[in-house]
Structure formats: C-alpha cells, structure tokens
Design an enzyme around this catalytic site. Structure first.
Site, PDB file in Angstrom:
ATOM      1  N   ARG A   8       0.852  -1.184   0.000  1.00 56.45           N
ATOM      2  CA  ARG A   8       0.000   0.000   0.000  1.00 56.45           C
ATOM      3  C   ARG A   8       0.894   1.243   0.000  1.00 56.45           C
ATOM      4  O   ARG A   8       1.942   1.270   0.634  1.00 56.45           O
ATOM      5  CB  ARG A   8      -0.909   0.033   1.227  1.00 56.45           C
ATOM      6  N   HIS A   9       0.456   2.272  -0.715  1.00 53.27           N
ATOM      7  CA  HIS A   9       1.231   3.517  -0.790  1.00 53.27           C
ATOM      8  C   HIS A   9       1.417   4.154   0.585  1.00 53.27           C
ATOM      9  O   HIS A   9       0.692   3.874   1.541  1.00 53.27           O
ATOM     10  CB  HIS A   9       0.538   4.514  -1.717  1.00 53.27           C
ATOM     11  N   GLU A  11       1.528   7.382   3.359  1.00 50.77           N
ATOM     12  CA  GLU A  11       0.431   8.262   3.779  1.00 50.77           C
ATOM     13  C   GLU A  11       0.205   9.384   2.760  1.00 50.77           C
ATOM     14  O   GLU A  11       1.134  10.070   2.357  1.00 50.77           O
ATOM     15  CB  GLU A  11       0.750   8.859   5.148  1.00 50.77           C
ATOM     16  N   GLU A  13      -2.720  12.590   1.205  1.00 54.91           N
ATOM     17  CA  GLU A  13      -3.591  13.655   1.693  1.00 54.91           C
ATOM     18  C   GLU A  13      -4.931  13.145   2.197  1.00 54.91           C
ATOM     19  O   GLU A  13      -5.408  13.553   3.261  1.00 54.91           O
ATOM     20  CB  GLU A  13      -3.814  14.680   0.582  1.00 54.91           C
ATOM     21  N   ASN A  15      -5.762  10.451   3.522  1.00 53.56           N
ATOM     22  CA  ASN A  15      -5.674   9.715   4.786  1.00 53.56           C
ATOM     23  C   ASN A  15      -5.752  10.645   5.988  1.00 53.56           C
ATOM     24  O   ASN A  15      -6.311  10.273   7.025  1.00 53.56           O
ATOM     25  CB  ASN A  15      -4.375   8.919   4.859  1.00 53.56           C
ATOM     26  N   GLY A  22     -10.246   8.177  -4.069  1.00 49.90           N
ATOM     27  CA  GLY A  22     -10.091   6.908  -4.754  1.00 49.90           C
ATOM     28  C   GLY A  22      -9.109   7.122  -5.897  1.00 49.90           C
ATOM     29  O   GLY A  22      -7.899   7.045  -5.734  1.00 49.90           O
ATOM     30  N   ARG A  58       0.667   9.049  -5.493  1.00 49.36           N
ATOM     31  CA  ARG A  58       0.998   8.456  -4.193  1.00 49.36           C
ATOM     32  C   ARG A  58       1.558   7.054  -4.326  1.00 49.36           C
ATOM     33  O   ARG A  58       2.388   6.629  -3.511  1.00 49.36           O
ATOM     34  CB  ARG A  58      -0.224   8.481  -3.271  1.00 49.36           C
ATOM     35  N   ARG A  60       3.107   5.768  -7.322  1.00 52.39           N
ATOM     36  CA  ARG A  60       4.372   5.741  -8.075  1.00 52.39           C
ATOM     37  C   ARG A  60       5.522   6.339  -7.268  1.00 52.39           C
ATOM     38  O   ARG A  60       6.674   5.909  -7.415  1.00 52.39           O
ATOM     39  CB  ARG A  60       4.226   6.394  -9.439  1.00 52.39           C
ATOM     40  N   GLU A  82      -6.564   2.680  -7.498  1.00 54.35           N
ATOM     41  CA  GLU A  82      -7.504   2.532  -6.399  1.00 54.35           C
ATOM     42  C   GLU A  82      -8.930   2.449  -6.936  1.00 54.35           C
ATOM     43  O   GLU A  82      -9.205   2.724  -8.112  1.00 54.35           O
ATOM     44  CB  GLU A  82      -7.335   3.725  -5.438  1.00 54.35           C
ATOM     45  N   MET A  85     -14.226   6.088  -6.932  1.00 53.69           N
ATOM     46  CA  MET A  85     -15.286   6.523  -6.026  1.00 53.69           C
ATOM     47  C   MET A  85     -16.315   7.427  -6.693  1.00 53.69           C
ATOM     48  O   MET A  85     -17.171   8.008  -6.017  1.00 53.69           O
ATOM     49  CB  MET A  85     -14.674   7.216  -4.805  1.00 53.69           C
TER      50      MET A  85
END
Length: 386
Positions: A8-9, A11, A13, A15, A22, A58, A60, A82, A85
């Site tokens: 997972r990338h 942290e 924004e 988060n 998304g 986020r 790459r 992702e 959304m």
C-alpha cells in the site's frame, strides 16, 4: 513459483485530510516521506526483479523508494489504481451521509455491496487490480516483483485471494500505509497469501493509524470529522459568525482586532465566492455546529499560480482535536480545482501558533509581507501534482 509483494502507498492527503480519495490524484504527506525510508530498508535485502505501481502520484512515488534500492525503475500500470469513487471523489467523508444518505448507509453496513454513484465497488476494484497482478505474474514467471497499489483495491483483492465470499471482506480489515502482503503464485491462477497488512517496518510514531486514532485495523478515527457548508455573507447569522471567527483570528494573531473592518471583510467574502462558492466555508460537526472558518481569497491574482489563504480559524474548544488537517484539505481542494500550484498563507511575526501549524504541514517560508497589522511570513506549500 512467482513471488509478488503487494504494497500500500505511503500516507497521502486523503488519509489525514479525511477526504474520499479513490482515483483522485493527491500528494503524499510529510509523514509519508518519513515512512518511505522504513519501507525501502525493509526491501533492501529482498530480491526483486521488477517494481510496478499504479499511475497515481501516491503509488508511483512510494514505488520509487522501493525500486531505487535495487537500481530499478518503476513500471506504471493504470490497472493497479484505487477504487473509482465516482461522485464521491474528493468529498469529505463527513459530507457523504448528508449528500448521499442511502448510498453511504450501504457503504457503512455492507461495503462489499456498495457502489458510489458513477463509481465501482471494493470487490470490483479488487478483482480489477488482482487481474492486473495476474498479468504481471504471466510476464514475470519465476521471478520476484513488488506492486504498489491502494487500500481498498488491496482489501478487495485479499478477499478474493483467500477465497472468501464478499460479505467476509470485514475479516480482512485495513492495512496501514506502506503495509505489505506477500503472494506466491504457482502459475497466474493458483496463489497463496503468505502474509498480509504487515507494517512492522514502521515505528509507532510513523503509523498513520496511530496518528488519526484508529484503535485497530477495523476501526474508525476517534478524532471528529467535519463537513463544510458555504458561509453566506448575505445571511445575518452567517455574517455575524464570519466576523466573530475573524475577530478571534485577529486577536490571536495581533493581540487586537482594531484593524478588522467587518463591512470590508464581508465585501471580500462576496468577491471570493463569485470565484468559487467553496472559497468561504464553515467546518461543521455532525450536529451542524460551526467549529471552524476557512476563508480563501480566491480573487487574489497578483501571482496566477498561487492560492492565497485569508484565514483559518478553529473554535477554541476544538483546537487540538485533529481538525487542522481537514481545514487545510478543504483549502487545497478548492485551489487545486482552480488550477493553482501553490497554497500561500501569511503568518504574523508574533503568531507562534499559526507558524507551528504551517510548519507541521510542510509549508516553507518565502519572503515577508507587511500591512497595517505588521510583519508576516509568507508561507508556501506546493499543491500541484507533477
């Protein structure tokens, strides 16, 4: 046997600003750049033949930290993105139940069934991403690769990889930023999940979950989440609240509100809202109580690539409750939509609280500004995405 590390990338924004990101492209946070060396060290002695990532910044950028330790370049695959959304993209989470109450209720109660308007479900995103990984396995048979992707896509993919029914998705939980899962494939179709959601390389102080108050990987933040409504300068009650917040800001910054002209302020608010209705908003609790003001001078055009902050103010009762990132996220959202590259704020020379706020969120000082209230530091934060 082909080994795939699903990462997972770091942290980002969404988060910490508590916004629904998304496929919305966002930047990493200052904490992310502290997480990345920990992730890179974890993979320092792990054999890798290739590193892949979704095309979102986020992912790459996170992948680059892993690839560089092996002298590799990052190969981009949009299929690893992702969840889409849809209409919820870049909307604060606290606004969703107000704007889409029925759809959000399904998201909370049956997330495996939920599909945001014009978006996709967690299971659809997981299936898409996992199919992309299977394609990479076909390209890299017998090798070891890393794949950097996203939280909801990983959760859906893990549900499928375990052979769970969609309604068992809750057994997977969430993985912290930079968490790792290890898959072993015997051909593209047969796979074993060796481990999942492992963020043991992060010290507690760099955990995103810890910073936003998650008690476990299935929890929700304990900090209040706010939604935003337009502050109407033509409405007497709203106008009074705008002025009251700005009086408090002036007193905190300068020790006096003597130079605050309420009529001029409200005229400027009207000017700003002609550029964007979201330029002056109240941050509100679930009850509707206004606990913050976000005032953006969107009419400022001296520097076309700069979005100027007129003022951030949080009600004294709610300072220190985790709202600062959310009001900053609102400002970034507005100015990014308006095509600005930098966010700029003027912090009074004697306002240590404001200076601390901007340093916390990685603003850099570039020059000074003088007005009737005295000397200010010009604080800049890049919000454009390369």
């Amino acid at each position: 046997m082909t080994t795939v590390y699903i990462i997972r990338h770091a942290e980002a924004e969404g988060n910490v600003y508590r916004r629904c990101h998304g496929q919305y492209d966002s930047l990493l946070t200052p904490r992310a750049y502290e997480q990345l060396p920990c992730l890179a060290k974890r993979f320092e002695n792990v054999p890798l033949d290739a590193v892949y990532a979704s095309d979102l910044f986020r992912a790459r950028t996170t992948a680059k930290a892993v690839a560089e330790t092996h002298g590799l370049t990052v190969e981009i695959r949009p299929v690893l993105r992702e969840i889409d959304m849809g209409d919820w993209e870049d909307v604060p989470w606290a606004e969703l139940p107000r704007l889409w109450p029925e759809e959000y209720a399904v998201w909370r109660a049956r997330p495996w069934d939920a599909v945001p308007p014009h978006g996709e479900s967690v299971m659809q995103a997981g299936r898409r991403m996992l199919d992309g990984v299977r394609g990479l396995v076909h390209e890299n048979e017998g090798k070891s690769i890393a794949v950097v992707t996203h939280g909801s896509a990983i959760r859906g993919a893990l549900t499928i990889a375990h052979g769970f029914a969609p309604e068992q998705m809750g057994e997977i939980g969430w993985g912290d930023n930079t968490c790792v899962a290890k898959f072993e494939f015997d051909g593209p179709d047969k796979l074993e999940v060796v481990y999942e959601n492992d963020a043991s390389h992060l010290p507690q102080q760099l955990s995103t979950f810890a910073s936003i108050g998650w008690t476990d990987n299935k929890g929700v933040p304990t900090t209040p989440q706010i939604w935003f409504r337009r502050a109407d300068p033509m409405d007497t009650a709203d106008a009074d609240k705008i002025v009251a917040f700005m009086r408090e800001l002036h007193r905190n910054a300068y020790g006096t509100d003597a130079n605050l002209d309420p009529d001029a302020l409200l005229r400027d608010v009207e000017r700003a809202q002609r550029m964007s209705p979201r330029s002056v908003t109240f941050g509100c609790l679930e009850s509707g109580e206004e606990v913050a003001l976000i005032y953006l001078k969107t009419f400022y055009d001296d520097e076309p690539d700069v979005g100027l902050v007129g003022g951030f103010c949080i009600d004294e009762t709610y300072r220190g409750c985790g709202l600062s990132g959310q009001i900053l996220g609102q400002a970034i959202s507005v100015y990014r939509m308006l095509g600005r590259t930098y966010l700029c704020a003027h912090a009074a020379e004697k306002n240590a609280r404001a200076q601390g706020f901007y340093h916390k969120f990685a603003f850099e000082q570039r020059g000074t500004y003088q007005d009737e209230n005295g000397l200010h530091y010009r604080m800049f934060k890049k919000i454009g995405i390369d």
